[in-house]
Design a protein around this motif. Structure first.
Motif, PDB file in Angstrom:
ATOM      1  N   GLU A   1       5.894 -20.312  34.967  1.00  0.00           N
ATOM      2  CA  GLU A   1       4.805 -20.689  35.879  1.00  0.00           C
ATOM      3  C   GLU A   1       4.613 -22.202  35.920  1.00  0.00           C
ATOM      4  O   GLU A   1       4.175 -22.759  36.937  1.00  0.00           O
ATOM      5  CB  GLU A   1       3.506 -20.015  35.438  1.00  0.00           C
ATOM      6  CG  GLU A   1       3.473 -18.512  35.703  1.00  0.00           C
ATOM      7  CD  GLU A   1       2.287 -17.816  35.049  1.00  0.00           C
ATOM      8  OE1 GLU A   1       1.491 -18.511  34.362  1.00  0.00           O
ATOM      9  OE2 GLU A   1       2.170 -16.581  35.205  1.00  0.00           O
ATOM     10  N   ASN A   2       4.963 -22.881  34.834  1.00  0.00           N
ATOM     11  CA  ASN A   2       4.838 -24.340  34.761  1.00  0.00           C
ATOM     12  C   ASN A   2       6.107 -25.070  35.195  1.00  0.00           C
ATOM     13  O   ASN A   2       6.209 -26.289  35.019  1.00  0.00           O
ATOM     14  CB  ASN A   2       4.453 -24.764  33.349  1.00  0.00           C
ATOM     15  CG  ASN A   2       3.005 -24.423  33.014  1.00  0.00           C
ATOM     16  OD1 ASN A   2       2.153 -24.443  33.890  1.00  0.00           O
ATOM     17  ND2 ASN A   2       2.735 -24.116  31.761  1.00  0.00           N
ATOM     18  N   GLY A   3       7.080 -24.328  35.745  1.00  0.00           N
ATOM     19  CA  GLY A   3       8.249 -24.969  36.341  1.00  0.00           C
ATOM     20  C   GLY A   3       9.572 -24.762  35.638  1.00  0.00           C
ATOM     21  O   GLY A   3      10.621 -25.148  36.163  1.00  0.00           O
ATOM     22  N   SER A   4       9.572 -24.180  34.436  1.00  0.00           N
ATOM     23  CA  SER A   4      10.841 -23.928  33.752  1.00  0.00           C
ATOM     24  C   SER A   4      11.604 -22.800  34.450  1.00  0.00           C
ATOM     25  O   SER A   4      11.010 -21.944  35.116  1.00  0.00           O
ATOM     26  CB  SER A   4      10.596 -23.557  32.288  1.00  0.00           C
ATOM     27  OG  SER A   4      10.030 -24.636  31.584  1.00  0.00           O
ATOM     28  N   VAL A   5      12.910 -22.791  34.266  1.00  0.00           N
ATOM     29  CA  VAL A   5      13.769 -21.785  34.897  1.00  0.00           C
ATOM     30  C   VAL A   5      14.562 -21.074  33.808  1.00  0.00           C
ATOM     31  O   VAL A   5      15.159 -21.718  32.937  1.00  0.00           O
ATOM     32  CB  VAL A   5      14.743 -22.435  35.904  1.00  0.00           C
ATOM     33  CG1 VAL A   5      15.670 -21.388  36.516  1.00  0.00           C
ATOM     34  CG2 VAL A   5      13.969 -23.178  36.986  1.00  0.00           C
ATOM     35  N   ILE A   6      14.570 -19.749  33.843  1.00  0.00           N
ATOM     36  CA  ILE A   6      15.380 -18.976  32.903  1.00  0.00           C
ATOM     37  C   ILE A   6      16.851 -19.105  33.289  1.00  0.00           C
ATOM     38  O   ILE A   6      17.229 -18.806  34.419  1.00  0.00           O
ATOM     39  CB  ILE A   6      14.966 -17.493  32.899  1.00  0.00           C
ATOM     40  CG1 ILE A   6      13.519 -17.349  32.421  1.00  0.00           C
ATOM     41  CG2 ILE A   6      15.901 -16.677  32.004  1.00  0.00           C
ATOM     42  CD1 ILE A   6      12.953 -15.947  32.589  1.00  0.00           C
ATOM     43  N   VAL A   7      17.687 -19.586  32.366  1.00  0.00           N
ATOM     44  CA  VAL A   7      19.115 -19.775  32.649  1.00  0.00           C
ATOM     45  C   VAL A   7      19.984 -18.894  31.758  1.00  0.00           C
ATOM     46  O   VAL A   7      21.210 -18.902  31.885  1.00  0.00           O
ATOM     47  CB  VAL A   7      19.532 -21.251  32.496  1.00  0.00           C
ATOM     48  CG1 VAL A   7      18.819 -22.115  33.530  1.00  0.00           C
ATOM     49  CG2 VAL A   7      19.261 -21.765  31.084  1.00  0.00           C
ATOM     50  N   GLY A   8      19.365 -18.148  30.855  1.00  0.00           N
ATOM     51  CA  GLY A   8      20.168 -17.292  29.992  1.00  0.00           C
ATOM     52  C   GLY A   8      19.339 -16.644  28.904  1.00  0.00           C
ATOM     53  O   GLY A   8      18.108 -16.720  28.890  1.00  0.00           O
ATOM     54  N   LYS A   9      20.055 -15.998  27.999  1.00  0.00           N
ATOM     55  CA  LYS A   9      19.437 -15.322  26.866  1.00  0.00           C
ATOM     56  C   LYS A   9      20.231 -15.665  25.604  1.00  0.00           C
ATOM     57  O   LYS A   9      21.409 -16.036  25.670  1.00  0.00           O
ATOM     58  CB  LYS A   9      19.451 -13.800  27.052  1.00  0.00           C
ATOM     59  CG  LYS A   9      18.957 -13.290  28.405  1.00  0.00           C
ATOM     60  CD  LYS A   9      17.481 -13.445  28.587  1.00  0.00           C
ATOM     61  CE  LYS A   9      16.949 -12.683  29.811  1.00  0.00           C
ATOM     62  NZ  LYS A   9      17.604 -13.035  31.075  1.00  0.00           N
ATOM     63  N   LYS A  10      19.576 -15.514  24.470  1.00  0.00           N
ATOM     64  CA  LYS A  10      20.267 -15.656  23.196  1.00  0.00           C
ATOM     65  C   LYS A  10      20.090 -14.383  22.393  1.00  0.00           C
ATOM     66  O   LYS A  10      19.034 -13.738  22.440  1.00  0.00           O
ATOM     67  CB  LYS A  10      19.767 -16.865  22.408  1.00  0.00           C
ATOM     68  CG  LYS A  10      18.296 -16.893  21.974  1.00  0.00           C
ATOM     69  CD  LYS A  10      17.911 -16.035  20.775  1.00  0.00           C
ATOM     70  CE  LYS A  10      18.726 -16.243  19.536  1.00  0.00           C
ATOM     71  NZ  LYS A  10      18.145 -17.266  18.640  1.00  0.00           N
ATOM     72  N   ILE A  11      21.142 -14.016  21.680  1.00  0.00           N
ATOM     73  CA  ILE A  11      21.085 -12.892  20.764  1.00  0.00           C
ATOM     74  C   ILE A  11      21.119 -13.469  19.364  1.00  0.00           C
ATOM     75  O   ILE A  11      21.942 -14.342  19.055  1.00  0.00           O
ATOM     76  CB  ILE A  11      22.268 -11.936  20.975  1.00  0.00           C
ATOM     77  CG1 ILE A  11      22.427 -11.597  22.458  1.00  0.00           C
ATOM     78  CG2 ILE A  11      22.076 -10.652  20.158  1.00  0.00           C
ATOM     79  CD1 ILE A  11      23.770 -10.984  22.806  1.00  0.00           C
ATOM     80  N   GLY A  12      20.219 -13.014  18.533  1.00  0.00           N
ATOM     81  CA  GLY A  12      20.163 -13.527  17.179  1.00  0.00           C
ATOM     82  C   GLY A  12      20.352 -12.442  16.144  1.00  0.00           C
ATOM     83  O   GLY A  12      20.242 -11.245  16.433  1.00  0.00           O
ATOM     84  N   LEU A  13      20.633 -12.872  14.939  1.00  0.00           N
ATOM     85  CA  LEU A  13      20.735 -11.965  13.796  1.00  0.00           C
ATOM     86  C   LEU A  13      21.783 -10.882  14.025  1.00  0.00           C
ATOM     87  O   LEU A  13      21.578  -9.721  13.674  1.00  0.00           O
ATOM     88  CB  LEU A  13      19.366 -11.337  13.491  1.00  0.00           C
ATOM     89  CG  LEU A  13      18.207 -12.337  13.365  1.00  0.00           C
ATOM     90  CD1 LEU A  13      16.895 -11.618  13.111  1.00  0.00           C
ATOM     91  CD2 LEU A  13      18.477 -13.355  12.268  1.00  0.00           C
ATOM     92  N   THR A  14      22.911 -11.272  14.604  1.00  0.00           N
ATOM     93  CA  THR A  14      23.986 -10.315  14.883  1.00  0.00           C
ATOM     94  C   THR A  14      25.010 -10.236  13.761  1.00  0.00           C
ATOM     95  O   THR A  14      25.712  -9.239  13.637  1.00  0.00           O
ATOM     96  CB  THR A  14      24.728 -10.700  16.176  1.00  0.00           C
ATOM     97  OG1 THR A  14      25.113 -12.077  16.089  1.00  0.00           O
ATOM     98  CG2 THR A  14      23.836 -10.500  17.391  1.00  0.00           C
ATOM     99  N   SER A  15      25.124 -11.290  12.975  1.00  0.00           N
ATOM    100  CA  SER A  15      26.114 -11.298  11.900  1.00  0.00           C
ATOM    101  C   SER A  15      25.479 -10.879  10.582  1.00  0.00           C
ATOM    102  O   SER A  15      24.269 -11.052  10.366  1.00  0.00           O
ATOM    103  CB  SER A  15      26.737 -12.687  11.743  1.00  0.00           C
ATOM    104  OG  SER A  15      25.795 -13.598  11.213  1.00  0.00           O
TER     105      SER A  15
END
Length: 257
Positions: free
Chosen positions: A48-62
């Protein structure tokens, strides 16, 4: 758990660089679903403040990262446009509170993926290319004293990503067998192979697509999907230079000041 209040606390911690106490140390109970709702509320406000979603991160996979944080399942967070850095960039540590760096592969999609039911093959078919990546993780929770619900609420403890320049189609490459070597300030630091991430990095992306499906969220064409750290996170100090070299995929590096 008051979702709005918790989201505000994390956003203010990020802005003022003053970490907060873990949600899991509070008498108020926080569920995993509460934690994801807190994360999503922060992302909504940033968009809402102007940022744009460009992807995702997956964590704690290893296994290494799960042991490090005493959990037994992955998590995820969102990547915004102001979190992305170029390969070789010098990055100011003033942006962060208590940063660490991870080394991983990033998938870039050519078509959307919507769970449930997404398989490893679906991910490979939907992937345009893979690139080497560094993820900068940071905790808005005091002294990294986090449990699973804390890191989920805190956008998967994500703070930034450095994306490599070389793009490599998956065809002809078994990502599970891709080797990685990490260097800190020119000296060898660590090594791993792609199989460290759930047996195959694409398995992590399929997990993410299915997990997001339960919230009605898709993975979109053009997004960067960080598939998870191949080795343990490393604390970043001023002046550090990190480089990760991947068989066949090229390298990625960043300097911190």
């Amino acid at each position: 758990m008051d979702i709005q209040k918790a989201a505000t606390a994390l956003l203010e911690a990020e802005i003022h660089k003053k970490p907060i106490e873990p949600f899991t140390s509070s008498p108020e109970v926080i569920s995993v679903d509460d934690a994801y709702q807190i994360q999503l509320q922060q992302i909504r406000r940033k968009v809402e403040n102007g940022s744009v979603i460009v992807g995702k991160k997956i964590g704690l996979t290893s296994k290494a990262m799960q042991e490090m944080f005493n959990v037994n399942q992955p998590d995820y967070g969102h990547l915004l446009n102001d979190m992305i850095f170029d390969d070789g960039e010098t990055i100011s540590l003033d942006r962060f509170i208590q940063p660490k760096v991870e080394f991983e592969m990033a998938f870039v999609l050519k078509k959307d993926l919507q769970g449930p039911g997404i398989t490893l093959k679906d991910v490979i078919d939907a992937t345009d290319y893979v690139v080497p990546a560094l993820e900068i993780i940071d905790s808005r929770i005091k002294d990294w004293q986090i449990k699973f619900e804390d890191t989920v609420a805190d956008n998967g403890s994500s703070a930034g990503a450095v994306i490599g320049k070389k793009t490599t189609p998956i065809n002809g490459h078994d990502l599970a067998r891709i080797g990685m070597r990490v260097y800190k300030n020119g000296e060898f630091l660590d090594s791993a192979i792609g199989a460290a991430v759930m047996g195959h990095p694409a398995m992590a992306v399929s997990w993410l697509a299915n997990a997001l499906g339960s919230y009605g969220i898709s993975l979109h064409a053009g997004e960067f999907i960080l598939a998870g750290a191949l080795s343990k996170a490393v604390v970043i100090e001023p002046g550090d230079i990190f480089t990760a070299e991947f068989d066949h995929l090229g390298s990625v590096s960043a300097t911190f000041k």
